[in-house]
Motif scaffolding. Structure first.
Motif, PDB file in Angstrom:
ATOM      1  N   VAL A 192       1.046  -0.922   0.837  1.00 56.99           N
ATOM      2  CA  VAL A 192       0.103  -0.013   0.570  1.00 56.99           C
ATOM      3  C   VAL A 192       0.766   1.408  -0.450  1.00 56.99           C
ATOM      4  CG1 VAL A 192      -1.867   1.443   1.405  1.00 56.99           C
ATOM      5  CG2 VAL A 192      -1.423  -0.980   1.031  1.00 56.99           C
ATOM      6  N   GLN A 193       1.571   1.036   1.105  1.00 58.70           N
ATOM      7  CA  GLN A 193       2.805   2.363   1.181  1.00 58.70           C
ATOM      8  C   GLN A 193       3.559   2.247  -0.381  1.00 58.70           C
ATOM      9  OE1 GLN A 193       5.485   1.300   3.813  1.00 58.70           O
ATOM     10  NE2 GLN A 193       4.321   2.437   5.651  1.00 58.70           N
ATOM     11  N   TYR A 194       3.921   1.392  -0.533  1.00 64.57           N
ATOM     12  CA  TYR A 194       4.843   1.900  -2.245  1.00 64.57           C
ATOM     13  C   TYR A 194       4.285   1.786  -3.464  1.00 64.57           C
ATOM     14  CZ  TYR A 194       6.929  -0.079  -6.162  1.00 64.57           C
ATOM     15  OH  TYR A 194       8.009   0.429  -7.549  1.00 64.57           O
ATOM     16  N   LEU A 195       2.753   1.444  -3.643  1.00 66.94           N
ATOM     17  CA  LEU A 195       1.772   1.854  -4.269  1.00 66.94           C
ATOM     18  C   LEU A 195       1.398   3.719  -4.176  1.00 66.94           C
ATOM     19  CD1 LEU A 195      -0.085  -1.336  -5.750  1.00 66.94           C
ATOM     20  CD2 LEU A 195       1.438  -0.228  -6.312  1.00 66.94           C
ATOM     21  N   VAL A 196       0.672   3.761  -3.148  1.00 64.62           N
ATOM     22  CA  VAL A 196       0.228   5.301  -2.912  1.00 64.62           C
ATOM     23  C   VAL A 196       1.246   5.594  -3.195  1.00 64.62           C
ATOM     24  CG1 VAL A 196      -0.297   6.808  -0.945  1.00 64.62           C
ATOM     25  CG2 VAL A 196      -1.167   5.052  -1.786  1.00 64.62           C
ATOM     26  N   GLY A 197       2.292   5.814  -3.332  1.00 62.96           N
ATOM     27  CA  GLY A 197       3.888   6.484  -3.424  1.00 62.96           C
ATOM     28  C   GLY A 197       3.533   6.598  -5.335  1.00 62.96           C
ATOM     29  N   GLN A 198       3.718   5.567  -5.914  1.00 60.90           N
ATOM     30  CA  GLN A 198       3.809   5.550  -6.869  1.00 60.90           C
ATOM     31  C   GLN A 198       3.041   6.567  -7.705  1.00 60.90           C
ATOM     32  OE1 GLN A 198       6.515   3.259  -9.503  1.00 60.90           O
ATOM     33  NE2 GLN A 198       7.175   4.131  -7.585  1.00 60.90           N
ATOM     34  N   VAL A 199       1.185   6.044  -7.243  1.00 62.64           N
ATOM     35  CA  VAL A 199      -0.123   7.011  -7.956  1.00 62.64           C
ATOM     36  C   VAL A 199       0.729   8.718  -7.585  1.00 62.64           C
ATOM     37  CG1 VAL A 199      -1.934   7.406  -7.643  1.00 62.64           C
ATOM     38  CG2 VAL A 199      -1.494   5.143  -7.433  1.00 62.64           C
ATOM     39  N   ARG A 200       1.043   8.513  -6.600  1.00 66.37           N
ATOM     40  CA  ARG A 200       1.463  10.666  -6.260  1.00 66.37           C
ATOM     41  C   ARG A 200       2.067  10.453  -7.275  1.00 66.37           C
ATOM     42  NH1 ARG A 200       1.115  10.378  -0.804  1.00 66.37           N
ATOM     43  NH2 ARG A 200      -0.211  11.496  -0.607  1.00 66.37           N
ATOM     44  N   GLU A 201       3.832   9.956  -7.018  1.00 64.82           N
ATOM     45  CA  GLU A 201       4.668  10.335  -8.061  1.00 64.82           C
ATOM     46  C   GLU A 201       4.101  10.441  -9.600  1.00 64.82           C
ATOM     47  OE1 GLU A 201       8.671   8.392  -8.338  1.00 64.82           O
ATOM     48  OE2 GLU A 201       8.052   8.578  -5.504  1.00 64.82           O
ATOM     49  N   TYR A 202       3.028   9.600 -10.295  1.00 68.35           N
ATOM     50  CA  TYR A 202       2.513   9.829 -11.526  1.00 68.35           C
ATOM     51  C   TYR A 202       1.462  10.573 -11.531  1.00 68.35           C
ATOM     52  CZ  TYR A 202       5.338   4.950 -12.772  1.00 68.35           C
ATOM     53  OH  TYR A 202       6.851   4.694 -13.371  1.00 68.35           O
ATOM     54  N   TYR A 203       0.834  10.877 -10.588  1.00 64.71           N
ATOM     55  CA  TYR A 203      -0.158  11.852 -10.955  1.00 64.71           C
ATOM     56  C   TYR A 203       0.768  13.485 -10.664  1.00 64.71           C
ATOM     57  CZ  TYR A 203      -5.222  13.883  -9.986  1.00 64.71           C
ATOM     58  OH  TYR A 203      -5.876  15.043 -10.283  1.00 64.71           O
ATOM     59  N   ASN A 204       1.938  13.826  -9.934  1.00 63.55           N
ATOM     60  CA  ASN A 204       2.299  14.397 -10.192  1.00 63.55           C
ATOM     61  C   ASN A 204       3.334  14.548 -11.229  1.00 63.55           C
ATOM     62  OD1 ASN A 204       0.685  15.564  -7.897  1.00 63.55           O
ATOM     63  ND2 ASN A 204       2.452  14.726  -6.457  1.00 63.55           N
ATOM     64  N   GLY A 205       3.425  14.120 -12.288  1.00 63.82           N
ATOM     65  CA  GLY A 205       4.023  14.237 -13.906  1.00 63.82           C
ATOM     66  C   GLY A 205       5.419  13.432 -13.875  1.00 63.82           C
ATOM     67  N   ALA A 206       6.093  12.260 -13.262  1.00 69.53           N
ATOM     68  CA  ALA A 206       6.820  11.531 -13.446  1.00 69.53           C
ATOM     69  C   ALA A 206       6.429  10.569 -14.551  1.00 69.53           C
ATOM     70  CB  ALA A 206       6.638  10.198 -11.887  1.00 69.53           C
ATOM     71  N   LEU A 207       7.016  10.060 -15.353  1.00 72.09           N
ATOM     72  CA  LEU A 207       7.120  10.476 -16.199  1.00 72.09           C
ATOM     73  C   LEU A 207       7.259   8.656 -16.788  1.00 72.09           C
ATOM     74  CD1 LEU A 207       8.963  12.809 -18.891  1.00 72.09           C
ATOM     75  CD2 LEU A 207       6.566  11.844 -18.973  1.00 72.09           C
ATOM     76  N   PRO A 208       6.826   7.533 -17.728  1.00 69.33           N
ATOM     77  CA  PRO A 208       6.739   6.013 -17.064  1.00 69.33           C
ATOM     78  C   PRO A 208       6.969   5.733 -18.295  1.00 69.33           C
ATOM     79  CG  PRO A 208       4.003   6.598 -18.600  1.00 69.33           C
ATOM     80  CD  PRO A 208       5.366   7.683 -17.861  1.00 69.33           C
ATOM     81  N   GLY A 209       8.053   6.663 -19.119  1.00 73.33           N
ATOM     82  CA  GLY A 209       8.934   5.947 -20.317  1.00 73.33           C
ATOM     83  C   GLY A 209       9.491   7.025 -20.782  1.00 73.33           C
ATOM     84  N   GLN A 210      10.348   6.750 -21.989  1.00 74.74           N
ATOM     85  CA  GLN A 210      10.487   8.040 -22.845  1.00 74.74           C
ATOM     86  C   GLN A 210      10.185   8.802 -23.859  1.00 74.74           C
ATOM     87  OE1 GLN A 210      14.435   8.429 -22.346  1.00 74.74           O
ATOM     88  NE2 GLN A 210      14.235   7.265 -21.065  1.00 74.74           N
ATOM     89  N   LEU A 211       9.942   9.503 -23.395  1.00 73.29           N
ATOM     90  CA  LEU A 211       9.320  10.808 -24.837  1.00 73.29           C
ATOM     91  C   LEU A 211      10.185  10.761 -26.111  1.00 73.29           C
ATOM     92  CD1 LEU A 211       9.175  14.260 -22.401  1.00 73.29           C
ATOM     93  CD2 LEU A 211       7.390  11.971 -23.229  1.00 73.29           C
TER      94      LEU A 211
END
Length: 526
Positions: A192-211
């Motif tokens: 839960v802690q890990y996924l909450v952190g991941q969701v927060r990072e991606y929601y705030n703009g972390a990229l899931p791959g190369q542009l």
């Protein structure tokens, strides 16, 4: 002459591909580049290359190659791998089809090994296939990702590995894959802690791959209609929100009832669902949709999502939350506590006009028959929207009328209608009354109130807070104007444009600045 006759005979795809196999691609490349053979040499080379490309992606051929992955002969398996590798990611649907076939269970281990041997081209489609609702296929995909041993798969495996309600096969395959990749399986609390952190990072703009070269990113996603994975190209921010929504859906299945966690997860789901459907379209309401998941939560939870997203300035998620409240709520959503308007009512004065419109539609659906705190906000909002004429309009604030008219003339060449104001107060009054202004140009030479004070007035009023502002500065004041613009994400400072080409460049930057907040003229008129 032979090439002319050959092209006139119109050889079919298999014949053209046979030429390539017999003579090799270097020969046809030389033929295409030989000026003595123009234009037939180039046409023949292109026809052969296109035929070979098309043949390499022929589903039936790919199925035959997939079947050969289980051959006891290593040479035949290697030929099949080479053939599938030549198809690149196009081979993924056929390979997933084979993994989904329960009657071919004896072949599954060979197919999984073949996928990994084919290489990195198949990894993105396999990551996307973790969205499939078919638990058996999803378990097969987990095993493939475990054999890839890629850290990119970890966020997609943690949820099913920790979900106590997941099918046993699904949970075990995810755990086995995590053991192969990171050497351990997290506890439910760690997950839960890990996924909450991941969701927060991606929601705030972390990229899931190369542009790519256009600052876009390709994600493979499960297509329910085609029952396979398909590629989707997204702008960077949308790709980030897609990944946030994907992980939020996993976590929502088993996360503890922590209101702050639930708010974040529902916001991430609603944000991407609204963007994916189209900002001017209603949320899809099918089974398993973000709307359905939000509607399954209590009304109070969605009201908290609306409050949270308005505070964080997540305008798209707030728009979606207001839409959900209009569909599932009742008049209690506008009943005040202690005289303060409720979140849905306060949304009628939100700076984002999509949020305001969604809130207005929601309140009208609830149809309160008694006065409530903030009830005057509704006619204010409706009056604002009703005043639009759907034109592309700009406001120019400049104390010198002749300079303002010069700018208006240049803007008209770009397709804009424009109005002028000689003081900051006049500009502010005009902007609050006209919903069609797409951006404002303010001269640094405005008298009292100054350009900076005028900008502050714009930001304090919800009707103008989301307007992009171009701060036109004289050379001596450029640094001060730049410092002011640096503190405002919707403001740009630049020298006063002196020609159409320069103003086109600067206005283009202003339009890009407010792209996710802006509403085009056709939609305003609708």
């Amino acid at each position: 002459q032979y090439l002319i006759k050959l092209l006139a005979a119109k050889p079919d795809r298999d014949q053209l591909e046979g030429f390539l196999r017999e003579y090799g691609s270097p020969f046809f490349r030389r033929l295409a580049e030989d000026h003595r053979m123009e234009p037939e040499g180039e046409a023949c080379g292109k026809a052969v290359r296109d035929a070979a490309y098309d043949a390499s992606r022929d589903p039936e051929r790919l199925r035959q190659a997939t079947a050969r992955l289980s051959s006891p002969n290593p040479a035949i398996r290697e030929i099949a791998i080479d053939q599938l590798r030549g198809a690149d990611a196009a081979a993924a649907p056929v390979l997933l089809e084979a993994l989904a076939d329960s009657q071919r269970s004896e072949e599954h281990a060979s197919i999984r090994s073949g996928i990994v041997a084919i290489g990195a081209a198949l990894l993105p489609p396999m990551l996307g296939a973790t969205e499939t609702p078919d638990a058996s296929l999803r378990a097969q995909v987990h095993r493939v990702l475990g054999e890839y041993r890629t850290p990119r798969a970890v966020p997609l495996l943690v949820g099913p590995a920790a979900d106590p309600l997941a099918a046993e096969e699904l949970r075990e395959s995810a755990r086995d894959a995590l053991l192969q990749i990171v050497g351990r399986v997290p506890s439910q609390r760690e997950a839960v802690q890990y996924l909450v952190g991941q969701v927060r990072e991606y929601y705030n703009g972390a990229l899931p791959g190369q542009l790519d070269y256009e600052d876009q990113l390709t994600l493979w996603r499960w297509d329910p209609e085609q029952q396979t994975v398909t590629p989707h190209r997204y702008p960077a921010i949308q790709a980030s929100r897609a990944m946030a929504a994907r992980l939020a859906q996993d976590l929502l299945a088993f996360a503890p009832e922590d209101p702050s966690v639930q708010r974040l997860l529902l916001a991430a789901l609603l944000d991407f669902a609204k963007t994916d459907a189209g900002l001017d379209q209603p949320l899809p309401r099918g089974e398993g949709s973000a709307f359905a998941l939000a509607a399954a939560a209590c009304t109070e939870a969605i009201e908290q999502v609306l409050e949270f997203t308005m505070q964080k300035d997540y305008g798209i998620a707030a728009t979606a939350a207001a839409e959900v409240l209009g569909a599932i709520g009742d008049v209690s959503l506008v009943a005040a506590n202690g005289g303060r308007p409720r979140p849905l009512v306060r949304a009628l004065r939100h700076p984002n006009r999509r949020v305001r419109l969604a809130a207005a539609e929601a309140v009208m659906q609830l149809d309160p028959q008694q006065p409530y705190a903030g009830s005057s906000y509704l006619p204010e909002a409706l009056g604002y929207f009703a005043r639009t004429v759907g034109s592309r309009r700009v406001l120019v604030a400049h104390p010198r009328i002749e300079r303002a008219q010069t700018l208006i003339g240049m803007l008209s060449q770009l397709g804009y209608e424009a109005d002028s104001a000689s003081t900051g107060n006049t500009a502010f009054r005009m902007a609050t009354r006209n919903p069609d202004y797409e951006f404002v140009l303010i001269s640094d030479s405005l008298p009292d109130p100054s350009a900076t004070e005028t900008l502050a007035m714009f930001r304090r009023d919800p009707r103008t807070a989301d307007l992009a502002v171009g701060l036109m500065a004289r050379e001596a004041n450029m640094q001060q104007a730049t410092d002011t613009a640096d503190l405002d994400p919707l403001c740009l400072a630049f020298p006063r444009p002196h020609d159409t080409q320069l103003i086109a460049f600067q206005t283009g930057r202003l339009v890009e600045l407010s792209e996710r907040r802006s509403v085009d003229s056709d939609e305003r008129l609708d």
